[in-house]
Design an enzyme around this catalytic site. Structure first.
Site, short mmCIF file in Angstrom:
data_model
loop_
_atom_site.label_atom_id
_atom_site.label_comp_id
_atom_site.label_asym_id
_atom_site.label_seq_id
_atom_site.Cartn_x
_atom_site.Cartn_y
_atom_site.Cartn_z
N LYS A 1 0.84 -1.21 0.00
CA LYS A 1 0.00 0.00 0.00
C LYS A 1 0.87 1.25 0.00
O LYS A 1 0.60 2.23 -0.71
CB LYS A 1 -0.95 -0.03 1.21
CG LYS A 1 -2.00 -1.13 1.08
CD LYS A 1 -2.77 -1.43 2.37
CE LYS A 1 -3.70 -2.62 2.16
NZ LYS A 1 -4.48 -3.01 3.35
N GLN B 1 -4.62 -1.83 9.57
CA GLN B 1 -4.52 -3.14 8.92
C GLN B 1 -5.12 -4.22 9.83
O GLN B 1 -4.82 -4.30 11.02
CB GLN B 1 -3.04 -3.44 8.62
CG GLN B 1 -2.81 -4.72 7.83
CD GLN B 1 -3.42 -4.68 6.43
OE1 GLN B 1 -3.52 -3.64 5.80
NE2 GLN B 1 -3.82 -5.84 5.94
N ASP C 1 -10.91 2.42 3.86
CA ASP C 1 -11.30 1.01 3.72
C ASP C 1 -12.81 0.87 3.51
O ASP C 1 -13.28 -0.20 3.11
CB ASP C 1 -10.92 0.22 4.97
CG ASP C 1 -9.56 -0.45 4.85
OD1 ASP C 1 -9.22 -0.89 3.74
OD2 ASP C 1 -8.84 -0.54 5.87
#
Ligand code: GUN
Length: 312
Positions: free
Chosen positions: A53, A97, A120
Site C-alpha cells: 500500500k 490493517q 477502507d
C-alpha cells in the site's frame, strides 16, 4: 472457445495512471493526498500488504506514513492514535490493517476512524451510506470488482449477479455495489440450498467464500463472467496436480516453490465454461490496492479549494 482472461494487473495499471493524474491535479491546487497505515504486531502477511500500500502511494505521488505498534498495544492507545490521525490535516486516509491482535477491540477502533478518512469503507456510517445510496467511501475489493467489469466493457445493468459469500468486507458490499449498478443480485452462503443451481443463474458470478476451487463446473453457466476473490495457498501435491492439470508451467513452479495459489473457483473448469474470468493470482487482487489509492484521492478532494476546505 476459450474464455477471456481479465488481466487484473493491466486494469490496476490503468486505474493507477488515472489516480496519479488526479493526484497531480490536486497537488497543483496545494493538496497532496496522504495515507496513514497503522500496523499492530508483526503478522508477516499484514506487513507485506502494508508495504504494498505504501509503495502504491509512492507510485501515484501521494504522501504516506506507516505507524508500527507492538502486538501488546492496548485498545486505548490505538484509539488515541486514531484520534491524532483524525485531527491531522495532512492525512486524508487512515488504514488500520486487519486482523488486529485478539485483545484489541477491532470494532471500536474501526468506528473511531473519521468516516471521511475511512479509506477502507469499513465504518458503520459508510456502510449505511452505501446501503442507502448516499455518497461515501466504499470498500476497496468490491470497488475493484466493479472497476474490472467497467474497464472490460462488461455490462452490469440488467444482468443477473450472484455473489457467493456474505462477509462485511467483500460479499455484502459487492452485492450492494452491483445493485447500485442495476444488476439483479442474489447473495448466497453456506446454508443456501442447491447452491450450484443458484450460481448457474448468474450472468456475473462473484466467488468470495475462501474455499479453494469450491465452484466447479456445475456452478457456472455457459458464457458467464466469473470474478474470483479467493486467494488460497495450497501445499498438497495431489490437490495441486488435480486443480492445475491444465497449466504445466504453474505445476513446475509448484514443484520449485512448494506452494500454489488458487481462488474459490476451479481454475480448469472456469476457462472452459465462462466467457470471461479473473485468474488467481493476477485478477481481483491487484485492484484492491489500486482502489485504496482511488479512495485516498477521493478523501483528499475534500481539501480542494473548490470544496471550500482549502488548507492554503
Ligand atoms: N486485511 C485484509 N484485507 C484488508 C483490507 O482490505 N483492509 C485492511 N485494513 N485490512 C485488511
Amino acid at each position: 472457445m476459450s474464455a477471456r482472461k481479465l488481466d487484473g494487473k493491466a486494469i490496476r495499471d490503468s486505474v493507477l495512471a488515472d489516480v496519479a493524474s488526479g493526484v497531480e491535479a490536486a497537488v497543483r491546487h496545494g493538496v497532496r493526498p496522504g495515507l496513514a497505515a497503522v500496523l499492530v504486531g508483526d503478522d508477516p502477511a499484514s506487513r507485506i500488504y502494508v508495504r504494498n500500500k505504501v509503495r502504491a502511494c509512492d507510485r501515484i505521488g501521494a504522501y504516506s506514513e506507516t505507524i508500527r505498534l507492538p502486538s501488546e498495544t492496548a485498545t486505548d492507545r490505538l484509539l488515541a492514535l486514531v484520534q491524532e490521525l483524525n485531527d491531522r490535516d495532512d492525512i486524508d486516509g487512515i488504514l488500520v490493517q486487519l486482523p488486529l491482535p485478539g485483545h484489541i477491540d477491532s470494532r471500536r477502533v474501526l468506528a473511531a476512524v473519521s468516516p471521511d478518512k475511512d479509506v477502507d469503507g469499513f465504518h458503520p456510517v459508510n456502510v449505511g451510506r452505501l446501503a442507502s445510496g448516499q455518497e461515501g467511501l466504499k470498500p476497496c475489493t468490491p470497488r475493484g470488482l466493479i472497476e474490472i467489469l467497467k474497464r472490460s466493457r462488461i455490462p452490469i445493468a440488467g444482468s443477473r449477479a450472484v455473489v457467493v459469500g456474505r462477509s462485511n468486507i467483500v460479499g455484502k458490499p459487492a452485492a450492494l455495489l452491483l445493485l447500485a449498478e442495476h444488476a439483479t443480485v442474489t447473495i448466497c452462503h453456506s446454508r443456501t440450498p442447491d447452491l450450484p443451481s443458484v450460481c448457474r443463474q448468474a450472468d456475473i458470478l462473484v466467488a468470495a467464500v475462501g474455499r479453494p476451487a469450491m465452484l466447479t463446473r456445475e456452478y457456472i453457466r455457459e458464457g458467464a463472467v466469473v470474478l474470483d476473490v479467493g486467494i488460497n495457498r495450497l501445499v498438497d501435491a495431489a490437490e495441486v496436480d488435480r486443480l492445475l492439470a491444465h497449466a504445466p508451467a504453474r505445476l513446475r513452479r509448484f514443484r520449485r516453490t512448494g506452494s500454489a495459489l488458487v481462488g474459490d473457483v476451479h481454475p480448469g473448469h472456469v476457462r472452459e465454461i465462462a466467457s470471461a474470468y479473473t485468474p488467481v493470482p493476477g485478477g481481483v487482487g491487484p485492484l484492491t490496492v489500486a482502489m485504496l489509492m482511488s479512495n485516498t484521492l477521493l478523501a483528499a478532494c475534500r481539501r480542494l479549494p473548490e470544496n471550500g476546505r482549502s488548507s492554503a
